[in-house]
Design a protein around this motif. Structure first.
Motif, PDB file in Angstrom:
ATOM      1  N   ALA B 189     -11.168  11.515 -42.333  1.00  0.00           N
ATOM      2  CA  ALA B 189     -11.982  12.810 -43.450  1.00  0.00           C
ATOM      3  C   ALA B 189     -11.495  12.270 -44.404  1.00  0.00           C
ATOM      4  CB  ALA B 189     -11.019  14.147 -43.069  1.00  0.00           C
ATOM      5  N   ALA B 190     -10.713  11.438 -44.744  1.00  0.00           N
ATOM      6  CA  ALA B 190     -10.526  11.059 -46.198  1.00  0.00           C
ATOM      7  C   ALA B 190     -11.564   9.778 -46.387  1.00  0.00           C
ATOM      8  CB  ALA B 190      -9.196  10.512 -46.472  1.00  0.00           C
ATOM      9  N   GLY B 191     -12.272   9.403 -45.563  1.00  0.00           N
ATOM     10  CA  GLY B 191     -13.383   8.455 -45.639  1.00  0.00           C
ATOM     11  C   GLY B 191     -13.199   7.183 -45.101  1.00  0.00           C
ATOM     12  N   LEU B 192     -11.662   7.063 -44.694  1.00  0.00           N
ATOM     13  CA  LEU B 192     -11.412   5.544 -44.166  1.00  0.00           C
ATOM     14  C   LEU B 192     -11.792   5.416 -42.707  1.00  0.00           C
ATOM     15  CD1 LEU B 192      -7.797   5.784 -45.367  1.00  0.00           C
ATOM     16  CD2 LEU B 192      -9.272   3.980 -46.148  1.00  0.00           C
ATOM     17  N   THR B 193     -11.883   4.147 -41.929  1.00  0.00           N
ATOM     18  CA  THR B 193     -12.229   3.807 -40.939  1.00  0.00           C
ATOM     19  C   THR B 193     -10.760   3.772 -39.963  1.00  0.00           C
ATOM     20  OG1 THR B 193     -14.047   2.556 -41.835  1.00  0.00           O
ATOM     21  CG2 THR B 193     -13.601   2.183 -39.616  1.00  0.00           C
ATOM     22  N   MET B 194     -11.248   4.522 -38.656  1.00  0.00           N
ATOM     23  CA  MET B 194     -10.161   4.460 -37.806  1.00  0.00           C
ATOM     24  C   MET B 194     -10.568   4.604 -36.321  1.00  0.00           C
ATOM     25  SD  MET B 194      -6.295   6.378 -37.903  1.00  0.00           S
ATOM     26  CE  MET B 194      -5.137   6.221 -36.932  1.00  0.00           C
ATOM     27  N   PRO B 195     -11.095   3.475 -35.817  1.00  0.00           N
ATOM     28  CA  PRO B 195     -11.593   3.774 -34.533  1.00  0.00           C
ATOM     29  C   PRO B 195     -10.653   3.465 -33.461  1.00  0.00           C
ATOM     30  CG  PRO B 195     -12.032   1.346 -35.420  1.00  0.00           C
ATOM     31  CD  PRO B 195     -10.981   2.106 -36.531  1.00  0.00           C
ATOM     32  N   LYS B 196      -9.940   4.621 -33.098  1.00  0.00           N
ATOM     33  CA  LYS B 196      -9.003   4.598 -32.187  1.00  0.00           C
ATOM     34  C   LYS B 196      -9.117   4.418 -30.913  1.00  0.00           C
ATOM     35  CE  LYS B 196      -4.416   5.242 -32.166  1.00  0.00           C
ATOM     36  NZ  LYS B 196      -4.563   3.788 -31.628  1.00  0.00           N
ATOM     37  N   THR B 197      -8.488   3.413 -30.326  1.00  0.00           N
ATOM     38  CA  THR B 197      -8.535   3.315 -28.804  1.00  0.00           C
ATOM     39  C   THR B 197      -6.907   3.727 -28.436  1.00  0.00           C
ATOM     40  OG1 THR B 197      -7.979   0.852 -29.111  1.00  0.00           O
ATOM     41  CG2 THR B 197     -10.231   1.406 -28.797  1.00  0.00           C
ATOM     42  N   SER B 198      -6.890   4.305 -27.123  1.00  0.00           N
ATOM     43  CA  SER B 198      -5.485   4.751 -26.767  1.00  0.00           C
ATOM     44  C   SER B 198      -5.555   4.599 -25.283  1.00  0.00           C
ATOM     45  CB  SER B 198      -5.419   6.255 -27.091  1.00  0.00           C
ATOM     46  OG  SER B 198      -5.752   6.417 -28.328  1.00  0.00           O
ATOM     47  N   SER B 199      -4.355   4.654 -24.992  1.00  0.00           N
ATOM     48  CA  SER B 199      -4.201   4.398 -23.217  1.00  0.00           C
ATOM     49  C   SER B 199      -3.993   5.674 -22.577  1.00  0.00           C
ATOM     50  CB  SER B 199      -2.687   3.538 -23.183  1.00  0.00           C
ATOM     51  OG  SER B 199      -1.733   4.300 -23.536  1.00  0.00           O
ATOM     52  N   ARG B 200      -3.890   5.628 -21.320  1.00  0.00           N
ATOM     53  CA  ARG B 200      -3.615   6.876 -20.550  1.00  0.00           C
ATOM     54  C   ARG B 200      -2.146   6.782 -20.297  1.00  0.00           C
ATOM     55  NH1 ARG B 200      -8.114   9.103 -18.588  1.00  0.00           N
ATOM     56  NH2 ARG B 200     -10.039   8.006 -18.340  1.00  0.00           N
ATOM     57  N   ALA B 201      -1.464   7.638 -19.593  1.00  0.00           N
ATOM     58  CA  ALA B 201       0.123   7.740 -19.428  1.00  0.00           C
ATOM     59  C   ALA B 201       0.346   6.573 -18.702  1.00  0.00           C
ATOM     60  CB  ALA B 201       0.451   8.930 -18.701  1.00  0.00           C
ATOM     61  N   ILE B 202       1.402   5.846 -18.807  1.00  0.00           N
ATOM     62  CA  ILE B 202       1.943   4.905 -17.994  1.00  0.00           C
ATOM     63  C   ILE B 202       3.322   5.442 -17.192  1.00  0.00           C
ATOM     64  CG2 ILE B 202       2.975   2.786 -17.987  1.00  0.00           C
ATOM     65  CD1 ILE B 202       1.209   2.190 -20.474  1.00  0.00           C
ATOM     66  N   THR B 203       4.295   5.666 -18.026  1.00  0.00           N
ATOM     67  CA  THR B 203       5.510   6.507 -17.489  1.00  0.00           C
ATOM     68  C   THR B 203       5.646   7.840 -17.983  1.00  0.00           C
ATOM     69  OG1 THR B 203       6.752   5.579 -19.282  1.00  0.00           O
ATOM     70  CG2 THR B 203       6.830   4.035 -17.186  1.00  0.00           C
ATOM     71  N   SER B 204       4.819   8.091 -18.634  1.00  0.00           N
ATOM     72  CA  SER B 204       4.951   9.550 -19.430  1.00  0.00           C
ATOM     73  C   SER B 204       4.026  10.515 -18.721  1.00  0.00           C
ATOM     74  CB  SER B 204       4.823   9.465 -21.007  1.00  0.00           C
ATOM     75  OG  SER B 204       3.166   9.265 -21.230  1.00  0.00           O
ATOM     76  N   PRO B 205       4.300  11.870 -19.032  1.00  0.00           N
ATOM     77  CA  PRO B 205       3.373  12.802 -18.385  1.00  0.00           C
ATOM     78  C   PRO B 205       1.904  12.901 -19.025  1.00  0.00           C
ATOM     79  CG  PRO B 205       5.477  13.692 -19.159  1.00  0.00           C
ATOM     80  CD  PRO B 205       5.468  12.334 -19.877  1.00  0.00           C
ATOM     81  N   ALA B 206       1.802  12.237 -20.386  1.00  0.00           N
ATOM     82  CA  ALA B 206       0.380  12.148 -20.818  1.00  0.00           C
ATOM     83  C   ALA B 206       0.319  11.056 -21.741  1.00  0.00           C
ATOM     84  CB  ALA B 206       0.386  13.456 -21.589  1.00  0.00           C
TER      85      ALA B 206
END
Lengths: 500, 500
Positions: B189-206
């Motif tokens: 929203a501030a105009g910066l670039t943040m192309p976020k890639t994320s993982s699925r849960a490995i040991t956590s619930p999410a």
């Protein structure tokens, strides 16, 4: 929630696998996914298994498919039902982690780890992590002693009600070094007790049990083994079904493809098997050479010191015999081919390989002295005498008869000689490649497969003369071995005058 | 010798299994046995697989059965034939052995190991041995740098053609700490670039990808991801299919059941993913607390120093933010439940969890300063402003719309409150048990499953008041979670006056 067991007809060897339908209510309610570790029980039989999830149609949702090994381990009979639940937490893994982080392991910690490994509770990756954490000199003397004791405690321990109980072991890496049958025959012919348990091949083209199996029955249980030893003073038994240091078998299976060598594991492996077998006096043959397991003086001395230390702490009498490990021993490599060499030595045949005979006599001589049968310095001559008079051969036959009969080992149908491409002196024989070729030819699964050496180091050979002969049962295996040989020669021949 | 491939309908996850009849000519001629590692190829597709040998009747001798993953990896189409041969020797294992024996690994050695792991050439036991050999402080600074670079090289690397590219990461161990969607919304929203890639849960619930998936489509490929980022400056994409540091995914899968923590692995894992994603400026949230991943000051400082060292060597700008890791964040634990918290914060709802909001604003403030959008000391206020004016919420909606639409996360049918058994102050909330319960309830596979916390540390609760509510889809899962809770309470309540 009981499930109907079904034999899948899938061989996964020692790894237990259970197959369940994706829609199975147990999978759903327990949150199981493929590769989950699960506990499967059938009454008193319990195993830890890896779950494979099947698509609809292969199994009904109320069934639990079992790999062949899982089916056997659970002792499934008609109308049995099995239960599948989450695998319990492996508390001993916290000790494995402690070792990974560089901490010492206490005796109780090693006991718990080894028990869990022996009971099949560790998946291979956990065992590999434990082995890697212990290798590289990371086990001290006391840890090695405690590991050895833990490995003995995790299985059966034979008691013979007398002493001494003689035993021998070879640290390995030298193809064809099949002295055990000859040593047992000599030592028991002298009236000593040597109830020999042996393993099948692990990485080599033949183990002593594979070799003896080409001549007699080796799958005796403990009562049958006792009956033979009671009458003859010795036996040749495959130790794999006797539950002697069972964690060792599991660790060796994982260690093998990793190819990790660790003195602590080696010492614990060798000594735990001997202690569990009830042995009191053990001679250990350590071949030292460029392609043997032990390659340098320093390695030899470190291994010797650790073996002696741990044996002494465990109350085992030990004598280490350093031998030359520069080339294969005898002529045959492979179960039946090695059996032919053994029989030739025992029968005093003129073509008997002299190096095999000399090694066996030397080791037997050490045992005769060590166990109090001969005076110091006289064991070797006594061993020769027992061999040359035919007493050892008679004893060997008697033992085999009691084990179900002695038979002549077979010979392969396909025998393909490999010829020298130049004239010269034999400069080197690569033991590792030689083992590989024997295995490609089919050994040890095909008992008659392997190879027969015709030359020794330093011998002069003419171009076109046979260096060795491949023995196989199928053209495919012959082709496979030949392919490998095309790029990996076994025997190096120097031009005449170029050297020596 | 071509074989006809057959899909077995067996899910073995990432482990490739090939099934062959005991009498198959390839098994016989190659000397294959159960558990042999084999190379299977179908034209250009090649995989290393484990062999399972089948009893007669399951497959014909000319067929090669394939596990579901092997079938997909080989890209089998009608009329294809496969070839099965011995697996090639893994030369890089000699370097793993060198590490086990305590030697340093060179950059080329790490490259070779990581390439082989990324390509699926290592069985799990080999990977476990490598991980165990590297854990416990056995990787030095340079090795950690070289490992990170090797992991980047073994996969794809995104390039955005501009700078800065903002990113964030949380070292983990704190349930419900789902700041990422909020941070991305504020920063973009501030105009910066943040192309976020994320993982699925490995040991956590999410994992963040699991949470975002309850609201929008996250399985974008690189071209689709670029289109979203081009228009909106950011995205929420599951990184698992983008081949970013693929060796990391393989190692994490093996590491998880072993539960080995290693700073070198952690740093290489986190930073290789960020570098491969094309990020230039990364804020790392490190919660420190008794049940978080980092538990002490010393651990925090060691990890911080290593992260900064390796980032600097790899040309990555890094800022480490130490946060409190004493209790879960927000209310929901589980994909949909955490999504409800995220939406409440973005919408400025009066019931929005304040701790989640404060953490997200703090991290976003750091990124705004760090990437040059705000002056030092002004980032936090600017982040609050972007959130409170609704700019972040508008941006979040715009990104989700471009990814295929924004939807409201669902709510579980079964909601079971757990009540306080005594009156008093909340003394402790066990984050590890809480994750376990959320998983037993079905998270993350069941997106609506998990639990909803009603209390925070230090709060006064009356006997009979709800501590938390279990959310599940099936009575079986509810029973499973309740069973566990009966012997593993999550919330410790002190008697009034007994403390504080």
């Amino acid at each position: 929630m009981p499930l109907v067991p079904r034999r899948m007809g899938i061989d996964t060897q020692q790894e237990f696998v259970v197959y369940m339908d994706r829609e199975c209510v147990v999978c759903r309610s327990e949150g199981f996914d493929a590769q989950t570790r699960v506990l499967v029980h059938n009454g008193g039989h319990r195993i830890l298994a890896t779950l494979n999830v099947t698509d609809p149609g292969l199994l009904s949702p109320g069934e639990a498919g079992l790999s062949n090994s899982a089916w056997l381990a659970l002792g499934i009979r008609a109308s049995d039902h099995v239960h599948v639940t989450h695998a319990p937490t492996l508390d001993s893994m916290s000790d494995v982690r402690a070792k990974i982080y560089g901490h010492r392991l206490s005796a109780p910690a090693l006991d718990a780890i080894v028990q869990d490994i022996a009971k099949g509770r560790y998946p291979d990756a956990h065992i590999a992590a434990f082995l890697a954490a212990c290798a590289g000199g990371r086990m001290d003397r006391q840890e090695t002693i405690d590991l050895t004791r833990a490995m003995v405690s995790a299985g059966q321990r034979l008691a013979w009600g007398r002493a001494p109980i003689a035993d021998k072991h070879c640290v390995g890496g030298l193809p064809g070094n099949r002295t055990t049958p000859i040593v047992v025959a000599i030592v028991t012919a002298a009236g000593l007790t040597m109830p020999k348990t042996s393993s099948r091949a692990i990485t080599s083209p033949a183990g002593t049990a594979d070799v003896m199996e080409t001549m007699t029955h080796v799958g005796l249980d403990v009562p049958a083994m006792r009956r033979v030893v009671e009458r003859e003073g010795g036996c040749f038994v495959w130790g794999g079904a006797l539950d002697l240091s069972p964690a060792d078998d599991v660790m060796i299976r994982v260690e093998r493809p990793l190819d990790i060598d660790s003195d602590a594991q080696l010492v614990a492996s060798v000594l735990s098997k001997k202690i569990a077998a009830g042995s009191t006096h053990v001679v250990i043959d350590v071949p030292v050479g460029p392609t043997a397991k032990v390659r340098s003086d320093a390695d030899y001395l470190a291994l010797k010191a650790l073996l002696e230390d741990v044996a002494s702490a465990c109350g085992l009498e030990l004598r280490i015999v350093r031998t030359l490990g520069t080339q294969p021993v005898g002529r045959g490599i492979g179960p039946a081919l090695e059996a032919h060499d053994v029989l030739a030595v025992l029968r005093g045949a003129t073509h008997a390989p002299n190096d095999l005979r000399m090694r066996a006599v030397a080791l037997a001589g050490h045992l005769l002295e060590f166990c109090g049968h001969s005076r110091a310095g006289e064991g070797h001559d006594r061993a020769c005498q027992l061999l040359d008079t035919g007493a050892a051969w008679a004893k060997f036959q008697a033992i085999c008869e009691r084990q179900g009969g002695l038979r002549e080992p077979a010979v392969a149908d396909i025998r393909h000689p490999i010829l020298a491409e130049t004239t010269g002196l034999v400069h080197a024989i690569d033991s590792r490649r030689l083992s590989r070729v024997a295995k490609l030819a089919g050994a040890p699964a095909d008992a008659v497969a392997g190879l027969e050496m015709h030359v020794k180091l330093g011998e002069h050979v003419e171009r076109g003369a046979p260096l060795f002969t491949l023995h196989t049962e199928t053209p495919g295996e012959l082709a496979y071995a030949m392919d490998y040989l095309a790029s990996h020669p076994l025997v190096t021949i120097g031009k005449p005058g170029a050297d020596a």
